[in-house]
Motif scaffolding. Structure first.
Motif, PDB file in Angstrom:
ATOM      1  N   SER A  59       0.834  -1.207   0.000  1.00 58.22           N
ATOM      2  CA  SER A  59       0.000   0.000   0.000  1.00 58.22           C
ATOM      3  C   SER A  59       0.866   1.254   0.000  1.00 58.22           C
ATOM      4  O   SER A  59       0.485   2.282  -0.570  1.00 58.22           O
ATOM      5  CB  SER A  59      -0.936  -0.005   1.205  1.00 58.22           C
ATOM      6  OG  SER A  59      -0.202  -0.030   2.429  1.00 58.22           O
ATOM      7  N   LEU A  60       2.050   1.188   0.642  1.00 63.12           N
ATOM      8  CA  LEU A  60       2.977   2.317   0.602  1.00 63.12           C
ATOM      9  C   LEU A  60       3.433   2.595  -0.826  1.00 63.12           C
ATOM     10  O   LEU A  60       3.498   3.742  -1.266  1.00 63.12           O
ATOM     11  CB  LEU A  60       4.197   2.036   1.488  1.00 63.12           C
ATOM     12  CG  LEU A  60       3.988   2.062   3.000  1.00 63.12           C
ATOM     13  CD1 LEU A  60       5.254   1.580   3.697  1.00 63.12           C
ATOM     14  CD2 LEU A  60       3.629   3.464   3.463  1.00 63.12           C
ATOM     15  N   LEU A  61       3.752   1.528  -1.555  1.00 61.87           N
ATOM     16  CA  LEU A  61       4.182   1.687  -2.935  1.00 61.87           C
ATOM     17  C   LEU A  61       3.055   2.287  -3.773  1.00 61.87           C
ATOM     18  O   LEU A  61       3.287   3.181  -4.603  1.00 61.87           O
ATOM     19  CB  LEU A  61       4.615   0.342  -3.521  1.00 61.87           C
ATOM     20  CG  LEU A  61       5.062   0.374  -4.981  1.00 61.87           C
ATOM     21  CD1 LEU A  61       6.272   1.283  -5.158  1.00 61.87           C
ATOM     22  CD2 LEU A  61       5.386  -1.038  -5.476  1.00 61.87           C
ATOM     23  N   GLU A  62       1.845   1.803  -3.557  1.00 67.86           N
ATOM     24  CA  GLU A  62       0.712   2.324  -4.309  1.00 67.86           C
ATOM     25  C   GLU A  62       0.544   3.819  -4.075  1.00 67.86           C
ATOM     26  O   GLU A  62       0.302   4.590  -5.015  1.00 67.86           O
ATOM     27  CB  GLU A  62      -0.556   1.571  -3.900  1.00 67.86           C
ATOM     28  CG  GLU A  62      -1.764   1.898  -4.761  1.00 67.86           C
ATOM     29  CD  GLU A  62      -2.947   1.000  -4.467  1.00 67.86           C
ATOM     30  OE1 GLU A  62      -4.029   1.255  -5.033  1.00 67.86           O
ATOM     31  OE2 GLU A  62      -2.795   0.041  -3.668  1.00 67.86           O
ATOM     32  N   ASP A  63       0.690   4.254  -2.836  1.00 67.37           N
ATOM     33  CA  ASP A  63       0.563   5.683  -2.520  1.00 67.37           C
ATOM     34  C   ASP A  63       1.673   6.502  -3.168  1.00 67.37           C
ATOM     35  O   ASP A  63       1.433   7.598  -3.679  1.00 67.37           O
ATOM     36  CB  ASP A  63       0.589   5.893  -1.007  1.00 67.37           C
ATOM     37  CG  ASP A  63      -0.660   5.359  -0.314  1.00 67.37           C
ATOM     38  OD1 ASP A  63      -1.662   5.118  -1.011  1.00 67.37           O
ATOM     39  OD2 ASP A  63      -0.608   5.154   0.914  1.00 67.37           O
ATOM     40  N   ILE A  64       2.900   5.982  -3.137  1.00 68.72           N
ATOM     41  CA  ILE A  64       4.038   6.712  -3.695  1.00 68.72           C
ATOM     42  C   ILE A  64       3.905   6.854  -5.209  1.00 68.72           C
ATOM     43  O   ILE A  64       4.295   7.867  -5.797  1.00 68.72           O
ATOM     44  CB  ILE A  64       5.358   6.005  -3.325  1.00 68.72           C
ATOM     45  CG1 ILE A  64       5.602   6.118  -1.808  1.00 68.72           C
ATOM     46  CG2 ILE A  64       6.533   6.588  -4.096  1.00 68.72           C
ATOM     47  CD1 ILE A  64       6.764   5.282  -1.310  1.00 68.72           C
ATOM     48  N   LEU A 170      12.820   6.705  -3.256  1.00 76.69           N
ATOM     49  CA  LEU A 170      11.961   6.354  -4.383  1.00 76.69           C
ATOM     50  C   LEU A 170      11.202   7.579  -4.878  1.00 76.69           C
ATOM     51  O   LEU A 170      11.084   7.803  -6.091  1.00 76.69           O
ATOM     52  CB  LEU A 170      10.991   5.243  -3.979  1.00 76.69           C
ATOM     53  CG  LEU A 170      10.000   4.793  -5.066  1.00 76.69           C
ATOM     54  CD1 LEU A 170      10.735   4.320  -6.317  1.00 76.69           C
ATOM     55  CD2 LEU A 170       9.093   3.687  -4.528  1.00 76.69           C
ATOM     56  N   ARG A 171      10.688   8.391  -3.971  1.00 85.19           N
ATOM     57  CA  ARG A 171       9.976   9.601  -4.376  1.00 85.19           C
ATOM     58  C   ARG A 171      10.895  10.529  -5.176  1.00 85.19           C
ATOM     59  O   ARG A 171      10.494  11.093  -6.202  1.00 85.19           O
ATOM     60  CB  ARG A 171       9.443  10.330  -3.147  1.00 85.19           C
ATOM     61  CG  ARG A 171       8.261   9.635  -2.458  1.00 85.19           C
ATOM     62  CD  ARG A 171       7.639  10.540  -1.398  1.00 85.19           C
ATOM     63  NE  ARG A 171       6.533   9.875  -0.728  1.00 85.19           N
ATOM     64  CZ  ARG A 171       6.632   9.213   0.429  1.00 85.19           C
ATOM     65  NH1 ARG A 171       7.822   9.141   1.040  1.00 85.19           N
ATOM     66  NH2 ARG A 171       5.572   8.646   0.967  1.00 85.19           N
ATOM     67  N   SER A 172      12.128  10.703  -4.697  1.00 86.22           N
ATOM     68  CA  SER A 172      13.076  11.586  -5.386  1.00 86.22           C
ATOM     69  C   SER A 172      13.399  11.073  -6.780  1.00 86.22           C
ATOM     70  O   SER A 172      13.453  11.840  -7.752  1.00 86.22           O
ATOM     71  CB  SER A 172      14.362  11.717  -4.567  1.00 86.22           C
ATOM     72  OG  SER A 172      14.118  12.344  -3.334  1.00 86.22           O
ATOM     73  N   LYS A 173      13.606   9.781  -6.901  1.00 88.29           N
ATOM     74  CA  LYS A 173      13.986   9.223  -8.197  1.00 88.29           C
ATOM     75  C   LYS A 173      12.806   9.191  -9.168  1.00 88.29           C
ATOM     76  O   LYS A 173      12.994   9.328 -10.380  1.00 88.29           O
ATOM     77  CB  LYS A 173      14.593   7.831  -8.002  1.00 88.29           C
ATOM     78  CG  LYS A 173      15.946   7.903  -7.306  1.00 88.29           C
ATOM     79  CD  LYS A 173      16.699   6.595  -7.305  1.00 88.29           C
ATOM     80  CE  LYS A 173      18.099   6.801  -6.727  1.00 88.29           C
ATOM     81  NZ  LYS A 173      18.929   5.587  -6.733  1.00 88.29           N
ATOM     82  N   LEU A 174      11.599   9.035  -8.638  1.00 87.02           N
ATOM     83  CA  LEU A 174      10.431   9.126  -9.507  1.00 87.02           C
ATOM     84  C   LEU A 174      10.263  10.539 -10.041  1.00 87.02           C
ATOM     85  O   LEU A 174       9.941  10.745 -11.220  1.00 87.02           O
ATOM     86  CB  LEU A 174       9.176   8.703  -8.738  1.00 87.02           C
ATOM     87  CG  LEU A 174       8.988   7.198  -8.516  1.00 87.02           C
ATOM     88  CD1 LEU A 174       7.889   6.943  -7.497  1.00 87.02           C
ATOM     89  CD2 LEU A 174       8.674   6.497  -9.830  1.00 87.02           C
ATOM     90  N   ALA A 175      10.487  11.536  -9.186  1.00 81.80           N
ATOM     91  CA  ALA A 175      10.406  12.927  -9.630  1.00 81.80           C
ATOM     92  C   ALA A 175      11.414  13.192 -10.739  1.00 81.80           C
ATOM     93  O   ALA A 175      11.120  13.871 -11.737  1.00 81.80           O
ATOM     94  CB  ALA A 175      10.634  13.863  -8.448  1.00 81.80           C
ATOM     95  N   TRP A 176      12.630  12.648 -10.564  1.00 78.77           N
ATOM     96  CA  TRP A 176      13.652  12.787 -11.615  1.00 78.77           C
ATOM     97  C   TRP A 176      13.236  12.064 -12.885  1.00 78.77           C
ATOM     98  O   TRP A 176      13.388  12.582 -13.994  1.00 78.77           O
ATOM     99  CB  TRP A 176      14.975  12.236 -11.098  1.00 78.77           C
ATOM    100  CG  TRP A 176      15.982  12.022 -12.192  1.00 78.77           C
ATOM    101  CD1 TRP A 176      16.712  12.978 -12.838  1.00 78.77           C
ATOM    102  CD2 TRP A 176      16.338  10.770 -12.792  1.00 78.77           C
ATOM    103  NE1 TRP A 176      17.520  12.384 -13.794  1.00 78.77           N
ATOM    104  CE2 TRP A 176      17.297  11.035 -13.786  1.00 78.77           C
ATOM    105  CE3 TRP A 176      15.936   9.452 -12.575  1.00 78.77           C
ATOM    106  CZ2 TRP A 176      17.860  10.031 -14.564  1.00 78.77           C
ATOM    107  CZ3 TRP A 176      16.495   8.446 -13.336  1.00 78.77           C
ATOM    108  CH2 TRP A 176      17.440   8.736 -14.316  1.00 78.77           C
TER     109      TRP A 176
END
Length: 342
Positions: A59-64, A170-176
């Motif tokens: 669920s954490l991954l889904e939210d991210i 993960l959030r930072s790398k997704l933004a990149w």
């Protein structure tokens, strides 16, 4: 644990063409969505870790991933090979399941594909489909090439995505990944260059797998150079034995070896234990996947309190180590030789 397989929908996931510009996340399960001590026992999937449950961090991954609806998932987990892609996908909640488009494993993988390190399996898939925007989240960073290290979100095998630092990375790398500067070097604290754009020649599947096979041999040679593999003569000297006795022990299954070129080598960790202790565990490690056995011997195990096999055996936990080895074999569909004295 999810509902029994008989009550879950098992979608038909087929290998399909992919748009190289669609962002992709290569997703491992064990050590990412739950701790890594997961075994297949009969027709059941079992997490041998008190206080945790399967997919508890999904669920954490889904939210991210929620801010990125276009992102798609490729399964890089061994679940896809062991259970099939559709069955592995069906264990995910709908929010993640609908993102899954394929897996690194497929029916046409070359023989011995499962022996490749995880990063080689992922890079082979990247090359075949010419992905330009991709990340991987995994609990194994061993051997990742420096030019691709920034693409990996590395988890602790016990804490997985439950670690706040991993979530933030993960959030930072997704933004990149979704930025206009995706071709530039991401500023994540690594002194590496950004991955080069795949060339058309790299997309050819035969060439890609040939390169990985060659790389597999190079990895084994590096193990010899680094001293994590030793010659029969070195092991015989450590045990006060003979090379013939070591070879006989190998044939009985008391030890295993890894071929590098035309020669056999043995895990150097064997020399740190008495021969009987090594035999006690190796007889429980069934199957022909010697590279997986080698990794199993050298990794830290959460179920052993973060110890390696050598550390656990040295502290007298022989029976617990044997149980872990038997569970490892059961997960791969090969049972130990219970009661064998040979």
């Amino acid at each position: 644990m999810g509902p029994p397989a008989s009550t879950r929908e098992v979608p038909n996931v087929t290998r399909q063409g992919r748009d190289p510009d669609v962002p992709v996340l290569f997703l491992d399960f064990d050590g990412v969505l739950h701790p890594d001590e997961v075994y297949r026992v009969g027709d059941k999937i079992v997490l041998r870790m008190d206080g945790f449950c399967l997919f508890e961090w999904a669920s954490l991954l889904e939210d991210i991933l929620a801010p990125y609806p276009s992102l798609r998932i490729v399964l890089s987990t061994s679940w896809a090979r062991v259970l099939g892609v559709g069955e592995a996908r069906s264990w995910l909640a709908e929010g993640l399941r609908r993102r899954v488009i394929s897996a690194t494993w497929h029916a046409h993988c070359p023989r011995g594909w499962e022996l490749f390190p995880r990063y080689a399996q992922i890079l082979g898939d990247v090359k075949r489909h010419a992905h330009r925007r991709w990340l991987a989240i995994d609990d194994s960073g061993e051997g990742w090439p420096s030019e691709h290290r920034d693409r990996l979100v590395l988890c602790d095998p016990l804490l997985g995505l439950g670690a706040v630092a991993v979530q933030n990375e993960l959030r930072s790398k997704l933004a990149w990944l979704f930025s206009e500067n995706v071709g530039a070097t991401p500023a994540f604290g690594y002194a590496h260059t950004a991955p080069p754009e795949p060339q058309q020649s790299d997309v050819d599947e035969v060439s890609a797998w040939t390169a990985l096979l060659r790389q597999g041999e190079e990895i084994r040679l590096q193990w010899v150079t680094d001293g994590v593999l030793m010659t029969p003569a070195m092991l015989a000297e450590a045990w006060g034995s003979t090379q013939q006795a070591i070879d006989d022990a190998r044939r009985r299954g008391d030890v295993f070896s890894i071929e590098v070129g035309e020669h056999r080598y043995y895990p150097a960790v064997f020399a740190r234990l008495p021969a009987e202790a090594v035999k006690y565990v190796c007889q429980a490690l069934q199957g022909d996947d010697v590279v997986a056995k080698f990794v199993f011997w050298n990794k830290a195990h959460g179920v052993l309190g973060g110890l390696t096999l050598v550390e656990a055996l040295s502290s007298g936990r022989h029976d617990q180590v044997r149980c872990v080895a038997e569970a490892w074999s059961a997960e791969r569909g090969v049972m130990s030789k219970a009661g064998s004295s040979s």
